[in-house]
Design an enzyme around this catalytic site. Structure first.
Site, PDB file in Angstrom:
ATOM      1  N   ILE A 134      -1.160  -2.034  -5.265  1.00 36.81           N
ATOM      2  CA  ILE A 134      -1.997  -2.935  -6.059  1.00 36.81           C
ATOM      3  C   ILE A 134      -1.861  -2.671  -7.560  1.00 36.81           C
ATOM      4  CG2 ILE A 134      -4.071  -1.493  -5.803  1.00 36.81           C
ATOM      5  CD1 ILE A 134      -5.647  -4.216  -5.614  1.00 36.81           C
ATOM      6  N   ARG A 135      -1.656  -1.406  -7.911  1.00 40.96           N
ATOM      7  CA  ARG A 135      -1.458  -1.076  -9.332  1.00 40.96           C
ATOM      8  C   ARG A 135      -0.580   0.155  -9.477  1.00 40.96           C
ATOM      9  NH1 ARG A 135      -6.614   0.571  -7.912  1.00 40.96           N
ATOM     10  NH2 ARG A 135      -7.444  -1.507  -8.259  1.00 40.96           N
ATOM     11  N   LYS A 158      -9.406  -4.730  12.825  1.00 38.39           N
ATOM     12  CA  LYS A 158      -8.244  -4.251  13.577  1.00 38.39           C
ATOM     13  C   LYS A 158      -8.037  -5.067  14.848  1.00 38.39           C
ATOM     14  CE  LYS A 158      -6.644  -1.043  10.907  1.00 38.39           C
ATOM     15  NZ  LYS A 158      -5.457  -1.376  10.114  1.00 38.39           N
ATOM     16  N   ASN A 208      -0.793  -7.212  -5.156  1.00 37.77           N
ATOM     17  CA  ASN A 208      -2.101  -7.284  -4.507  1.00 37.77           C
ATOM     18  C   ASN A 208      -1.889  -8.135  -3.256  1.00 37.77           C
ATOM     19  OD1 ASN A 208      -4.636  -8.136  -3.642  1.00 37.77           O
ATOM     20  ND2 ASN A 208      -5.489  -8.182  -5.709  1.00 37.77           N
ATOM     21  N   TYR A 242     -14.213  -2.354   9.918  1.00 36.38           N
ATOM     22  CA  TYR A 242     -12.814  -1.910  10.000  1.00 36.38           C
ATOM     23  C   TYR A 242     -12.274  -2.177  11.410  1.00 36.38           C
ATOM     24  CZ  TYR A 242      -8.945   1.538   9.793  1.00 36.38           C
ATOM     25  OH  TYR A 242      -7.730   2.177   9.826  1.00 36.38           O
ATOM     26  N   GLY A 246      -0.498   4.871  -0.708  1.00 40.61           N
ATOM     27  CA  GLY A 246      -1.572   5.435   0.112  1.00 40.61           C
ATOM     28  C   GLY A 246      -1.106   6.624   0.941  1.00 40.61           C
ATOM     29  N   GLN A 247      -1.991   7.080   1.833  1.00 40.90           N
ATOM     30  CA  GLN A 247      -1.708   8.297   2.612  1.00 40.90           C
ATOM     31  C   GLN A 247      -0.446   8.129   3.469  1.00 40.90           C
ATOM     32  OE1 GLN A 247      -4.345   9.313   5.820  1.00 40.90           O
ATOM     33  NE2 GLN A 247      -3.702  11.452   5.863  1.00 40.90           N
ATOM     34  N   GLY A 269       0.832  -1.216   0.000  1.00 39.14           N
ATOM     35  CA  GLY A 269       0.000   0.000   0.000  1.00 39.14           C
ATOM     36  C   GLY A 269       0.859   1.254   0.000  1.00 39.14           C
TER      37      GLY A 269
HETATM   38  N1  SER Z   1      -8.318   7.334  10.093  1.00 37.84           N
HETATM   39  C1  SER Z   1      -8.990   6.065  10.152  1.00 37.84           C
HETATM   40  C2  SER Z   1     -10.390   6.184   9.712  1.00 37.84           C
HETATM   41  O1  SER Z   1     -10.954   7.231   9.893  1.00 37.84           O
HETATM   42  C3  SER Z   1      -8.939   5.516  11.540  1.00 37.84           C
HETATM   43  O2  SER Z   1      -7.933   4.591  11.640  1.00 37.84           O
HETATM   44  O3  SER Z   1     -10.935   5.233   9.232  1.00 37.84           O
END
Ligand code: SER
Length: 318
Positions: free
Chosen positions: A35-36, A146, A53, A142, A11-12, A8
């Site tokens: 992933i791409r 976790k 991936n 999510y 990503g951010q 990843g």
């Molecule tokens: N920043 C994340 C979210 O808002 C929390 O881990 O999903």
């Protein structure tokens, strides 16, 4: 950490982590994967880049062996709000991705860093100064992933001796890459809108407190924890860490000190509000401070000054 593979990486978090690790450990010792292609020019062109991936175990194993990786940093994940729209996909990417990292690490002897989150807590968790060890009954997919991930990492350490490490990240604020569908995203978008349009419509209520952190501190926490002496770690995989706790009104006031004409109104997103309400107001991060020296540098004022300075350049604001 000598040879690091990041999943990843576009990503951010990955974008900035990749950049920092390449500087610290050498461009030839960091393998960025995503992933791409086509998501980040700098990540893909300033060093080694491979498509991966995370649900593809064989490809992950092949890359870890090819580059003789000793540390896997697993940042490929769907965030909380987007996960509620597609819980099945979230489970597939977040859980099977982590499982593959752990299995590859078991086979090759690599270390695994994977982030947990404030989302690992739920409405029955004590909301203020949330302790390190407490009730964890999250209500989002999510958050469920976790908690499962924290336990799975503990299991792989205890059962197989895999060196697993992780922190519970709060909302992360940064100017390089945008977050992808989290509940805390408003605290990033607000800076862009304040600079571009001098107004922002907030999707969470004015008094919604959550923990937050500026990206330089988040990157530092990953490196510090991975470099820490393993024998000193009691809570290996789920350290509470925070740098500040604020609500939308607080961040608005902090921005108004730099842009006095900035205005904010509210249009509540019910899904995000419910998620935010189920998360802590503020974490107790004393275990991270004691076990590996966690000590963030940015508070709300300092972060706001830096975000405005950096985004003014990025957005070419005159
Ligand atoms: N920043 C994340 C979210 O808002 C929390 O881990 O999903």
């Amino acid at each position: 950490m000598k040879k690091i593979l990041i999943t990843g990486a576009c990503g951010q978090i990955g974008t900035e982590l990749t950049h920092t690790l390449r500087k610290l450990y050498g461009v030839e010792n960091v393998v960025a994967t995503n992933i791409r292609r086509g998501s980040s020019e700098t990540v893909e062109n300033e060093g080694i880049f491979e498509e991966l991936n995370v649900t593809d175990y064989n490809r992950m194993l092949e890359l870890v062996k090819k580059y003789e990786i000793d540390t896997i940093m697993n940042l490929a994940a769907l965030l909380s709000a987007v996960g509620e729209k597609n819980p099945q996909l979230l489970w597939d990417v977040n859980m099977n991705g982590l499982y593959n990292c752990l299995e590859v690490a078991r086979e090759t002897g690599a270390m695994v860093f994977t982030p947990s989150s404030i989302a690992a807590f739920g409405p029955s968790t004590p909301a203020d100064l949330t302790p390190q060890d407490t009730i964890q009954r999250p209500t989002t997919i999510y958050g469920v992933s976790k908690v499962a991930g924290e336990l799975l990492c503990d299991y792989y350490f205890n059962k197989f001796g895999v060196d697993t490490r992780g922190v519970r990240f709060p909302g992360l604020i940064s100017y390089s890459a945008l977050p992808g569908g989290g509940t805390t995203d408003y605290a990033v978008h607000i800076y862009y809108e304040a600079l571009k349009n001098k107004k922002f419509t907030c999707n969470l209520a004015a008094d919604t407190y959550m923990d937050m952190m500026y990206m330089p501190d988040a990157i530092e926490s990953i490196i510090q924890l991975c470099e820490a002496e393993g024998s000193k770690l009691v809570h290996r995989n789920a350290f509470n860490i925070t740098a500040m706790s604020f609500c939308p009104e607080d961040i608005k006031k902090a921005i108004q000190k730099h842009i006095p004409e900035f205005e904010m109104d509210y249009e509540i997103d019910e899904v995000k509000q419910k998620i935010a309400n189920s998360w802590p107001n503020s974490l107790d991060d004393s275990c991270a401070r004691a076990e590996w020296g966690w000590n963030p540098k940015f508070d709300l004022e300092k972060m706001t000054a830096d975000m405005i300075e950096k985004l003014t350049i990025k957005l070419d604001i005159k």
